[in-house]
Design a protein around this motif. Structure first.
Motif, mmCIF file in Angstrom:
data_model
loop_
_atom_site.group_PDB
_atom_site.id
_atom_site.type_symbol
_atom_site.label_atom_id
_atom_site.label_comp_id
_atom_site.label_asym_id
_atom_site.label_seq_id
_atom_site.Cartn_x
_atom_site.Cartn_y
_atom_site.Cartn_z
ATOM 1 N N VAL A 1 -0.754 27.542 -18.813
ATOM 2 C CA VAL A 1 -1.404 28.736 -18.262
ATOM 3 C C VAL A 1 -2.344 28.259 -17.160
ATOM 4 N N ASN A 2 -2.091 28.679 -15.925
ATOM 5 C CA ASN A 2 -2.954 28.180 -14.859
ATOM 6 C C ASN A 2 -3.636 29.300 -14.088
ATOM 7 N N GLY A 3 -4.842 28.996 -13.611
ATOM 8 C CA GLY A 3 -5.531 29.852 -12.669
ATOM 9 C C GLY A 3 -5.238 29.385 -11.255
ATOM 10 N N VAL A 4 -5.760 30.123 -10.264
ATOM 11 C CA VAL A 4 -5.360 29.868 -8.874
ATOM 12 C C VAL A 4 -6.529 29.489 -7.961
ATOM 13 N N ALA A 5 -7.671 29.183 -8.549
ATOM 14 C CA ALA A 5 -8.812 28.598 -7.836
ATOM 15 C C ALA A 5 -9.736 28.028 -8.905
ATOM 16 N N LYS A 6 -10.565 27.077 -8.530
ATOM 17 C CA LYS A 6 -11.408 26.413 -9.534
ATOM 18 C C LYS A 6 -12.302 27.414 -10.261
ATOM 19 N N ALA B 1 -8.494 35.738 15.454
ATOM 20 C CA ALA B 1 -9.735 36.057 14.737
ATOM 21 C C ALA B 1 -10.832 35.036 15.027
ATOM 22 N N ASP B 2 -12.023 35.554 15.278
ATOM 23 C CA ASP B 2 -13.217 34.697 15.359
ATOM 24 C C ASP B 2 -13.920 34.615 14.012
ATOM 25 N N VAL B 3 -13.962 35.749 13.316
ATOM 26 C CA VAL B 3 -14.684 35.847 12.046
ATOM 27 C C VAL B 3 -13.724 36.319 10.960
ATOM 28 N N SER B 4 -13.773 35.645 9.836
ATOM 29 C CA SER B 4 -12.930 35.961 8.679
ATOM 30 C C SER B 4 -13.793 36.566 7.585
ATOM 31 N N GLU B 5 -13.532 37.828 7.246
ATOM 32 C CA GLU B 5 -14.322 38.537 6.229
ATOM 33 C C GLU B 5 -13.706 38.317 4.849
ATOM 34 N N GLN B 6 -14.407 37.562 4.018
ATOM 35 C CA GLN B 6 -13.970 37.273 2.641
ATOM 36 C C GLN B 6 -15.116 37.649 1.709
ATOM 37 N N ILE B 7 -15.299 38.951 1.521
ATOM 38 C CA ILE B 7 -16.569 39.480 1.008
ATOM 39 C C ILE B 7 -16.413 40.196 -0.330
ATOM 40 N N SER B 8 -15.436 39.757 -1.136
ATOM 41 C CA SER B 8 -15.235 40.355 -2.457
ATOM 42 C C SER B 8 -16.445 40.130 -3.351
ATOM 43 N N THR B 9 -16.597 40.998 -4.338
ATOM 44 C CA THR B 9 -17.649 40.811 -5.337
ATOM 45 C C THR B 9 -17.370 39.527 -6.105
ATOM 46 N N ALA B 10 -18.359 38.661 -6.239
ATOM 47 C CA ALA B 10 -18.166 37.405 -6.952
ATOM 48 C C ALA B 10 -17.582 37.674 -8.333
ATOM 49 N N THR B 11 -16.613 36.853 -8.721
ATOM 50 C CA THR B 11 -15.840 36.887 -9.981
ATOM 51 C C THR B 11 -14.613 37.793 -9.914
ATOM 52 N N LYS B 12 -14.400 38.511 -8.818
ATOM 53 C CA LYS B 12 -13.306 39.488 -8.785
ATOM 54 C C LYS B 12 -12.057 38.985 -8.075
ATOM 55 N N VAL C 1 -17.113 34.402 6.740
ATOM 56 C CA VAL C 1 -18.259 35.062 6.122
ATOM 57 C C VAL C 1 -17.835 35.378 4.701
ATOM 58 N N ALA C 2 -18.545 34.834 3.701
ATOM 59 C CA ALA C 2 -17.973 34.866 2.358
ATOM 60 C C ALA C 2 -19.026 34.933 1.262
ATOM 61 N N THR C 3 -18.603 35.554 0.170
ATOM 62 C CA THR C 3 -19.307 35.397 -1.100
ATOM 63 C C THR C 3 -18.757 34.158 -1.794
ATOM 64 N N LEU C 4 -19.476 33.696 -2.793
ATOM 65 C CA LEU C 4 -19.019 32.537 -3.563
ATOM 66 C C LEU C 4 -18.024 33.018 -4.617
ATOM 67 N N ASP C 5 -16.828 33.331 -4.132
ATOM 68 C CA ASP C 5 -15.788 33.903 -4.983
ATOM 69 C C ASP C 5 -14.457 33.243 -4.666
ATOM 70 N N GLY C 6 -13.596 33.127 -5.669
ATOM 71 C CA GLY C 6 -12.254 32.605 -5.451
ATOM 72 C C GLY C 6 -12.261 31.261 -4.739
#
Length: 810
Positions: A418-423, A626-637, A655-660
């Motif tokens: 069973v594997n996940g897809v990010a640490k 793209a100049d800016v990459s929006e990776q702004i999901s709610t952390a843990t989602k 530009v990112a949250t600490l997610d995924g």
């Protein structure tokens, strides 16, 4: 015959004349495309055939990747690149006065997926072949795919995506490999025959599953693997059971669309039928192939690895049990050992609502024998925990509960991996969401961070940047993505930095031309191109981006001379047809865009572009610009994300949250080359546990938030009276489930840092260079090689440079 430019030109003319009785000047782009595709197919067909024969003859263990989605995009350019014919064909067509890129536009994206899940599956197929690994895909040949998205008066409208109306140049129908699938029996009896219990189905219908195979061409190594897609037909023997058009249409509908609307009982039943259909067809096909090769099914795990991509194919487990028990007459224990050795599972979500559960009666009605087997798996599992003194874990881990079948439980219990897809995702699986399973089976859990196909996203999509890389660090990066790190030696080389900026500018010009043509909107390539491209979902927080746009617009209305960097906000997203909130957000984005784009007083400092019908081929146009990459999901989602990887590879700053996988991107590029903000996983978890979050406090106590939210309901934005109120209520009355308001001020602050950083072109280019250089870390080739070694236990059967596509065979 050696594949030279001269030979290609000769063969192209000959085939065009034979196929369409026209010369080049008379031919349409469609005729040119079909002729070119036929030459490409002929170039890899022999390798495809030989790979299949060699794997069977030598008994190579093969992986079978079961996924309800595959999203390969267009295959012409990818196949040409992987065959090493790309430059030869472009040069040959140029000599014939044919615009290669104009011809490639004829090809339609294969509409076999929706978003990240399907794109990952396609990337893994490419990576398996390019790594010389024996791997096969198993999915559904959707006639219309998800849907074709049109924006009408700001609203998403779903239309049929008729991608097959002119055929698919890359598929081969295999009638001889068709299998029958029995569904909707009223009951199943077990009768003794020749010393075995044999199931007898009463009532029900039979569907014929017909495979269409697509060759998956490895990168310049002579390896061609197989993607098998199943279509549903009525068997001749069953014609009498399908007398009305309505009955016949139900079979046709089975493979018509991806993800039927699950807001209705009929739609949910159709979705479950799709899942069983492609699972049963695939498992039957594997066992037939295995037996034909003369292998004993006792040793199935020595020859076959079946991978379950998310929960949609989890019925693989009881279906393999059914075939082993009922058709091959194995005892339960032996069949279960074979099944668990063969099966492995990737979890793609931590969100409870996205973890599939099916009402018991749905499974009973669809395939009662499968339900019997699931019940027996459940009974034995519960009994085993009771014997081990772990009865306290039964309620949280059992398969059947509350009159539903939990597909995640079935997947974990029936798999050896069973594997996940990010640490972070894997850590949360083990520590929170699936912790009880982890306590039971710690050895099964592992991480495999997602990857992307750099060949497509750089060599095909970003030819301008690829030229800079070739000139700067040589061409080995085209074969070994880690060699991109050689670019780090040039991070202070002003000439290289300017060339990177120039390549980006050319890509922005290209995208601006497309936006002018498709949206009728003029955008400046001198502005920051701020990109958020992904499935429209509340947790991905396109809404957070939208609220900031409203805030910037309000600031500019107060002070048109405000000193901000001009910015173009680019969205690409589809909302599931039954997902009301997501469709409301699309309407709001479009109406805010209409307001801003038509307001001359703000001096073109803001533009908002919603590019309809987002697809792989559109991503190939957007991502390099793209100049800016929006990776702004709610952390843990967000389990991982892959657009974050593609965008960084093309030099966009994140530009990112600490997610995924954002966390792993940060680890690679360093804190100074990414823009991090927002609640952490611990903070989000604490709020969810204590239930202390109060959105009204943010609205009432933070003036900038109140002002922005009021704009949704006070008439400031035309044409969203209903939708604006709905969004307002989501963020206040329904307590802002995804913490948009909690992260809003941090988001504003980090975007101010982006604004300031962009004012220094060479410093920005250095950050961009570092992101490009580190992009090779996220190669799908590397990810798949880890799956192969640690989960599937398959080995390369074709080494790089062992065979080329340099000879042409008709």
């Amino acid at each position: 015959m050696q594949f030279t430019k001269e030979y290609f030109i000769q063969e192209f003319k000959k085939r065009l004349n034979e196929g369409y009785a026209v010369d080049i000047k008379q031919a349409s782009n469609f005729e040119l495309y079909q002729t070119l595709a036929s030459i490409v197919r002929s170039g890899y067909n022999n390798a495809w055939h030989q790979n299949i024969k060699n794997n069977a003859r030598e008994g190579n263990k093969q992986a079978y990747y079961f996924s309800i989605e595959f999203l390969p995009g267009r295959l012409l350019q990818s196949n040409l690149l992987n065959m090493g014919w790309y430059d030869t064909v472009i040069s040959g067509l140029k000599d014939l006065d044919i615009d290669f890129y104009e011809v490639t536009e004829i090809e339609k994206d294969m509409a076999l997926g929706n978003g990240g899940l399907g794109r990952l599956a396609a990337a893994f197929m490419d990576a398996l072949a390019s790594s010389g690994l024996p791997g096969n895909g198993n999915g559904i040949r959707y006639k219309y795919g998800l849907f074709k998205q049109k924006i009408v008066d700001g609203y998403q409208v779903e239309l049929p995506n008729e991608w097959l109306n002119q055929g698919n140049s890359w598929e081969v129908r295999r009638d001889s490999k068709a299998v029958d699938i029995h569904i909707n029996a009223t009951e199943v009896s077990l009768l003794e025959k020749d010393g075995h219990l044999v199931p007898v189905y009463h009532g029900g219908k039979v569907i014929r599953a017909v495979p269409y195979d697509v060759g998956v061409v490895g990168f310049q190594n002579g390896c061609v693997n197989n993607l098998r897609l199943w279509d549903a037909e009525i068997p001749e023997s069953e014609e009498v059971n399908y007398r009305t058009l309505d009955e016949r249409r139900k079979i046709e509908d089975l493979t018509s669309i991806l993800y039927p609307d699950d807001s209705t009982s009929e739609g949910r039943r159709l979705r479950l039928l799709q899942e069983y259909f492609f699972v049963s067809a695939g498992i039957q096909s594997i066992l037939k192939h295995h037996k034909k090769a003369g292998h004993n099914l006792n040793k199935l795990a020595d020859y076959v690895a079946i991978h379950i991509n998310d929960t949609h194919p989890v019925l693989c487990i009881p279906e393999l049990m059914r075939l082993l028990l009922d058709e091959e007459h194995y005892g339960w224990d032996e069949a279960w050992e074979i099944t668990t050795q063969v099966m492995s599972y990737t979890n793609h979500t931590l969100m409870a609502e996205a973890m599939e559960k099916w009402p018991i009666h749905y499974i009973q009605e669809l395939q009662p024998r499968i339900y019997q087997i699931i019940c027996e798996i459940e009974r034995r599992y519960v009994e085993s925990l009771e014997k081990r003194g772990q009865a306290e874990l039964i309620p949280s881990t059992r398969i059947i509960a509350d009159n539903q079948i939990r597909m995640v439980s079935l997947a974990i219990i029936g798999s050896h991996s069973v594997n996940g897809v990010a640490k972070l995702h894997t850590e949360l699986m083990k520590s929170q969401v699936l912790n009880d399973f982890y306590r039971l089976f710690p050895e099964r859990f592992n991480n495999k961070t997602n990857g992307i196909t750099e060949r497509r996203w750089l060599q095909i999509a970003n030819r301008e940047l690829s030229k800079v890389l070739d000139k700067t660090i040589g061409k080995t990066w085209r074969y070994a993505a880690d060699d991109l790190e050689m670019l780090l030696k040039y991070q202070d080389d002003e000439k290289v930095l300017k060339e990177i900026n120039h390549a980006k500018y050319q890509n922005k010009v290209r995208l601006a031309e497309h936006v002018k043509k498709s949206n009728g909107l003029k955008i400046s390539p001198d502005a920051i191109f701020d990109v958020q491209i992904k499935r429209l979902h509340e947790y991905k927080r396109q809404l957070l981006n939208l609220l900031r746009i409203i805030k910037l617009y309000q600031d500019l209305k107060e002070n048109p001379n405000l000193d901000i960097q001009p910015r173009v906000f680019i969205f690409g997203a589809k909302a599931a047809p039954g997902y009301h909130e997501a469709k409301v957000i699309i309407k709001c984005i479009n109406e805010v865009g209409n307001l801003i784009n038509n307001d001359q007083t703000i001096q073109d400092k803001l533009k908002v572009v919603f590019i309809e019908d987002y697809s792989v081929s559109l991503a190939e146009l957007i991502i390099p610009a793209a100049d800016v990459s929006e990776q702004i999901s709610t952390a843990t989602k967000e389990a991982s994300g892959t657009s974050n990887m593609k965008l960084m590879l093309n030099g966009a700053l994140t530009v990112a949250t600490l997610d995924g996988a954002n966390i792993e991107i940060k680890d690679q590029v360093g804190d100074d080359n990414i823009f991090i903000f927002g609640l952490t996983k611990d903070e989000v978890t604490a709020h969810n546990q204590t239930q202390d979050y109060c959105a009204w406090d943010y609205y009432n106590n933070i003036p900038v938030i109140k002002r922005v939210l009021d704009a949704l309901i006070d008439g400031s934005i035309p044409n969203i009276q209903v939708e604006g109120r709905h969004v307002f209520d989501l963020l206040t009355r329904f307590n802002d489930q995804f913490f948009v308001l909690a992260d809003f001020e941090g988001y504003l602050a980090i975007q101010e840092q982006v604004d300031q950083a962009y004012r220094k072109p060479l410093a920005w280019a250095k950050m961009s260079l570092i992101n490009i250089a580190k992009g090779g870390h996220f190669s799908a080739d590397k990810t798949v090689q880890r799956y192969a070694k640690e989960i599937w236990h398959i080995k390369p059967v074709v080494e790089k440079d062992e065979a080329k596509y340099d000879s042409y065979q008709v």
